[in-house]
Design an enzyme around this catalytic site. Structure first.
Site, short mmCIF file in Angstrom:
data_model
loop_
_atom_site.label_atom_id
_atom_site.label_comp_id
_atom_site.label_asym_id
_atom_site.label_seq_id
_atom_site.Cartn_x
_atom_site.Cartn_y
_atom_site.Cartn_z
N SER A 140 -29.69 -19.70 16.85
CA SER A 140 -30.20 -19.59 15.26
C SER A 140 -31.87 -21.10 16.78
CB SER A 140 -29.73 -21.51 14.47
OG SER A 140 -30.55 -22.01 13.89
N TYR A 153 -24.46 -28.06 12.31
CA TYR A 153 -25.00 -26.58 12.09
C TYR A 153 -25.68 -26.97 13.39
CZ TYR A 153 -27.17 -22.24 11.05
OH TYR A 153 -27.25 -21.06 11.77
P1 NDP Z 1 -25.32 -14.13 4.97
O1 NDP Z 1 -24.74 -15.44 4.47
O2 NDP Z 1 -25.91 -13.45 4.23
O3 NDP Z 1 -24.25 -13.89 6.27
C1 NDP Z 1 -22.89 -14.32 6.53
C2 NDP Z 1 -21.83 -13.43 6.82
O4 NDP Z 1 -21.09 -14.16 7.99
C3 NDP Z 1 -21.70 -12.45 6.06
O5 NDP Z 1 -21.28 -11.56 5.97
C4 NDP Z 1 -20.48 -13.56 5.98
O6 NDP Z 1 -19.32 -12.58 5.40
C5 NDP Z 1 -19.91 -13.90 6.97
N1 NDP Z 1 -18.88 -14.94 7.78
C6 NDP Z 1 -18.45 -16.01 7.09
N2 NDP Z 1 -17.41 -16.46 7.16
C7 NDP Z 1 -16.91 -15.78 7.85
C8 NDP Z 1 -15.66 -15.92 8.50
N3 NDP Z 1 -14.75 -17.03 8.91
N4 NDP Z 1 -15.32 -14.73 8.95
C9 NDP Z 1 -16.00 -13.40 9.71
N5 NDP Z 1 -16.55 -13.83 8.77
C10 NDP Z 1 -17.56 -14.71 7.84
O7 NDP Z 1 -26.48 -15.44 6.30
P2 NDP Z 1 -27.06 -14.69 7.36
O8 NDP Z 1 -27.32 -13.55 7.45
O9 NDP Z 1 -28.33 -15.54 6.93
O10 NDP Z 1 -25.80 -14.96 9.57
C11 NDP Z 1 -25.74 -14.47 9.96
C12 NDP Z 1 -25.81 -15.27 10.45
O11 NDP Z 1 -27.17 -15.44 11.18
C13 NDP Z 1 -25.33 -16.50 10.73
O12 NDP Z 1 -24.40 -17.11 12.18
C14 NDP Z 1 -26.64 -18.02 10.87
O13 NDP Z 1 -25.97 -19.12 11.13
C15 NDP Z 1 -27.57 -17.57 11.15
N6 NDP Z 1 -28.88 -17.55 11.03
C16 NDP Z 1 -29.45 -17.29 9.48
C17 NDP Z 1 -30.77 -17.82 9.77
C18 NDP Z 1 -31.20 -17.46 8.55
O14 NDP Z 1 -32.62 -17.64 8.38
N7 NDP Z 1 -30.58 -16.93 7.17
C19 NDP Z 1 -31.00 -18.55 10.58
C20 NDP Z 1 -30.53 -18.52 11.87
C21 NDP Z 1 -29.20 -18.51 12.08
P3 NDP Z 1 -18.33 -13.20 4.36
O15 NDP Z 1 -18.47 -13.62 3.29
O16 NDP Z 1 -17.41 -11.81 3.78
O17 NDP Z 1 -17.20 -13.90 4.75
#
Ligand code: NDP
Length: 247
Positions: A140, A153
């Site tokens: 991030s 975070y």
């Molecule tokens: P979302 O919340 O849309 O996606 C997060 C994903 O992580 C979901 O598919 C969720 O699926 C999964 N997840 C959460 N916990 C678990 C777990 N214990 N095991 C397996 N899967 C898990 O957000 P983003 O797409 O934005 O996030 C994706 C990545 O991008 C993250 O690492 C986030 O920190 C990073 N990021 C995002 C930014 C943004 O602005 N959106 C900026 C910078 C970084 P489920 O709940 O079905 O398990």
């Protein structure tokens, strides 16, 4: 080359992971989707297949080593090998440290840090044995710059940055040809803000995302670019965000 590559994606049920799965599958990759919400994965895999792509899925909690091992096995059983793992699962329950939301601190360490370790541990024996493989991870901009409310975070994402650089260096030194790419997104419109329970932090972040947020498709295209490079080439670090966001 993306075509026929077998790509395991964690956090594939929404946001960046989902967008990346759809794009890579449309370009001929064979995608293996993992997250906790199996119903979401099922629907995404079905639409990928209806569009002529190849996708399988499995319920995955990245905090459990056995789940990570199982999804790598699913990739091998379904498609014969693993070429890429996209370590993308994560959550961002930001709050000031003084709020002492210690459960959320630990949850972020479990998912954002240990989840990455578990995924790498699951795939590394394959990559070492085949002397090839690609590890892509979502850090991030919070892993590049600290900001109030994001102490834990940011710490987890800073870890991803350091860890991925060491994976790259050690793989090069050991001659295992494991490529790495670390992605540093800024405000991307996904479900991520739903993980924030602290009201003031949520409102502040929501304002930023409402003003600047861009589509997760932008991240997907950068992940595809990294994977598409020749096997002797690592393109290592990408910061991607809205052109008008000053971070
Ligand atoms: P979302 O919340 O849309 O996606 C997060 C994903 O992580 C979901 O598919 C969720 O699926 C999964 N997840 C959460 N916990 C678990 C777990 N214990 N095991 C397996 N899967 C898990 O957000 P983003 O797409 O934005 O996030 C994706 C990545 O991008 C993250 O690492 C986030 O920190 C990073 N990021 C995002 C930014 C943004 O602005 N959106 C900026 C910078 C970084 P489920 O709940 O079905 O398990």
């Amino acid at each position: 080359m993306i075509k026929d590559k077998v790509v395991v994606i964690t956090g594939a049920s929404s946001g960046i992971g989902e967008a990346t799965a759809r794009l890579l599958a449309s370009q001929g990759a064979r995608v293996v989707l993992g997250a906790r919400r199996e119903d979401k994965l099922k629907a995404i895999a079905e639409t990928i297949r209806q569009a002529g792509g190849q996708a399988v899925y499995q319920e995955l909690d990245v905090t459990k080593q056995s789940d990570n091992d199982a999804i790598v096995k699913l990739a091998k059983d379904s498609f014969g090998r693993v070429d890429v793992i996209f370590l993308n699962a994560g959550l961002m329950p930001n709050s000031p440290l003084s709020a002492l939301r210690t459960d959320e601190w630990h949850r972020m360490v479990d998912v954002n840090v240990k989840g990455v370790l578990n995924g790498v541990a699951a795939v590394l024996p394959e990559f070492i044995a085949q002397k090839s493989g690609h590890v892509v991870a979502t850090s991030s901009v919070a892993g590049l710059k600290a900001y109030p409310g994001g102490a834990v975070y940011g710490g987890t994402k800073w870890f991803v940055r350091a860890f991925m650089e060491m994976l790259r260096m050690e793989s090069a030194m050991e001659g295992t040809h494991i490529r790495t790419a670390t992605i540093y997104p800024a405000a991307i419109n996904t479900e991520l803000l739903e993980t924030i329970s602290d009201k003031a932090s949520r409102e502040q972040m929501q304002g930023t995302y409402d003003t600047y947020g861009i589509s997760p498709d932008r991240i997907a295209s950068v992940v595809a670019f990294a994977i598409d490079q020749p096997e002797d080439t690592t393109v290592n670090e990408f910061t991607i965000g809205p052109a008008n966001q000053a971070w």
